[in-house]
Design an enzyme around this catalytic site. Structure first.
Site, PDB file in Angstrom:
ATOM      1  N   GLY A 246      -6.773  -4.419  -3.937  1.00  0.00           N
ATOM      2  CA  GLY A 246      -6.907  -2.981  -3.749  1.00  0.00           C
ATOM      3  C   GLY A 246      -6.919  -2.230  -5.071  1.00  0.00           C
ATOM      4  O   GLY A 246      -7.664  -1.250  -5.233  1.00  0.00           O
ATOM      5  N   ASP A 247      -6.122  -2.691  -6.040  1.00  0.00           N
ATOM      6  CA  ASP A 247      -6.143  -2.081  -7.378  1.00  0.00           C
ATOM      7  C   ASP A 247      -7.484  -2.332  -8.065  1.00  0.00           C
ATOM      8  O   ASP A 247      -8.011  -1.454  -8.755  1.00  0.00           O
ATOM      9  CB  ASP A 247      -5.005  -2.661  -8.227  1.00  0.00           C
ATOM     10  CG  ASP A 247      -3.638  -2.277  -7.701  1.00  0.00           C
ATOM     11  OD1 ASP A 247      -3.354  -1.077  -7.598  1.00  0.00           O
ATOM     12  OD2 ASP A 247      -2.863  -3.186  -7.370  1.00  0.00           O
TER      13      ASP A 247
END
Length: 463
Positions: A246-247
């Site tokens: 997600g980062d």
């Protein structure tokens, strides 16, 4: 900017259960530490080749000091004071499978600083990596006033994004949790595309966001501006450690939006970046710089080859399978694409080895190549199944194969009865040569001949 964490991994083997309890026994462990949370997002953005300033809360504790050392030379650090000790998490893994996670530290950002406010105001783009530990809260006024493209990666323990964000990037679970706060009624419907689309539409309206991209793991992402959503699927199945994906998605999207990309293009490139990130080993590969994502100009041949060698090294270090395929790829056609797609499905990373212009000329004659190497590289890198491209100047690819050391060297089925000079080399490090089906009747020479014989429209006069 956001909440930095310190991550530790204890990786080992689990081959039996303990005699006194039904739990795995992990042995042969190796310990590693890395930036986590907003610090991981910052390092990933820096690996894309952009100058990055990280605004985060750190204190005088040992974990904060360790994180400062890990960040040195990667990003410019702007600190706000931390109340308590920096949050850290330790994962115990058997191979790539997490067995247990231990969390320590509940520190929270205490207050904004003038330097932090100035850094946000001066940025060309802002990514808020909110992990619910207060950094976004103490700087909320500065974020509200930010004029640069603002991407917000929310957390269920944090507050919603400030109004007007260019893009919010919750996971499906986070989007569901935020949407439930807006409407306590729950249909009980299983999580899926319909639920994600409804949640994204509700969050666009409630947050005043210009767009919401709900990340869906190996299914890709669903982008909504409040109307009919756009599904952006992953380019290929990627198996591996998804920690930090997600980062990776948010950092890629934020960088491209800061470059002036359209939201749809940024989300598509971010899905591809997250897929490659998982395939190449996830967070454990963050120490090796990556090439810029889609939107950057193609690198020079030497830089392209160096990027390919680094990508192969990352995948090998993470226990993945490196596949390489080679050729001139002059006038890319359906036969080439089918071969490359099949090769990518054989492993976790596909590196395409391309003959340089001089190499093609020696093999094919003075009239070739029809397309120069820089353009051939650019077209190949645009294919979803291709992870990296390496250019070699020799007549055969042994030298570049020696640098890549692929597990699989893929060739078309038309080589079935041909002795391959590179086969002994590939087998010398335990690799293997695989033949893959090749579409009959497709060839660059045939395409060029038909193009040359085709009638010229309008008598060759400009239209």
């Amino acid at each position: 900017m956001g909440d930095a964490l310190l991550d530790h991994d204890l990786c080992g083997r689990a081959e039996r259960l303990a005699p006194d309890a039904p739990v795995p026994v992990v042995h042969g462990t190796r310990r590693s530490s890395r930036p986590g949370g907003a610090a991981l997002a910052a390092c990933l953005a820096a690996a894309d080749g952009r100058p990055v300033t990280l605004v985060t809360a750190l204190g005088p504790d040992a974990s904060s000091d360790t994180l400062r050392e890990l960040l040195a030379g990667r990003v410019t650090l702007v600190e706000v004071p931390l109340e308590g000790t920096l949050s850290s998490k330790t994962r115990v893994l058997a191979g790539d499978r997490p067995l247990l996670r231990l969390d320590d530290g509940e520190g929270r950002a205490r207050e904004a600083t003038r330097e932090a406010v100035s850094a946000i105001a001066a940025a060309g783009g802002v990514l808020v990596a909110d992990y619910g530990r207060g950094t976004a809260d103490v700087l909320r006024d500065a974020l509200t006033r930010a004029t640069a493209p603002l991407v917000w990666d929310p957390h269920v323990r944090g507050r919603p994004p400030v109004p007007g964000v260019r893009l919010a990037t919750p996971s499906a679970q986070e989007a569901r949790a935020f949407a439930r706060r807006l409407d306590d009624t729950d249909s009980g419907e299983a999580a899926g595309l319909r639920t994600a689309a409804r949640d994204a539409r509700a969050l666009v309206a409630a947050w005043g966001a210009r767009a919401v991209a709900v990340t869906l793991g190996d299914r890709g992402a669903l982008l909504s501006h409040g109307e009919t959503p756009l599904l952006v699927p992953t380019p290929a199945a990627a198996t591996g450690d998804p920690c930090g994906a997600g980062d990776r998605f948010a950092a890629a999207a934020a960088g491209l939006l800061a470059d002036g990309a359209l939201t749809e293009a940024a989300v598509q490139a971010a899905v591809h970046a997250a897929t490659r990130y998982v395939a190449e080993g996830g967070a454990r590969a963050v120490a090796v710089p990556d090439r810029p994502e889609t939107g950057a100009e193609p690198a020079a041949d030497g830089d392209t080859t160096a990027d390919a060698v680094r990508a192969a090294a990352r995948v090998r270090a993470a226990g993945g399978t490196v596949v390489a395929a080679g050729g001139c790829f002059d006038l890319l056609h359906a036969g080439h694409v089918a071969l490359l797609q099949a090769a990518r499905r054989a492993g976790d990373c596909l590196v395409v080895c391309v003959n340089s212009d001089d190499s093609v000329r020696r093999r094919k004659g003075d009239g070739r190549p029809l397309v120069p190497a820089a353009d051939r590289v650019r077209v190949l890198r645009a294919l979803e199944c291709v992870d990296a491209v390496a250019v070699f100047d020799e007549d055969t690819p042994e030298r570049i194969l020696g640098e890549l050391r692929p597990h699989i060297w893929a060739k078309g089925g038309d080589y079935a009865r041909t002795a391959l000079p590179e086969q002994p080399l590939v087998e010398s490090w335990g690799g293997q040569v695989l033949l893959l089906p090749y579409l009959d009747g497709r060839s660059t020479t045939g395409l060029a001949r038909r193009a040359a014989l085709a009638p010229v429209p309008n008598g060759g006069r400009p239209t």
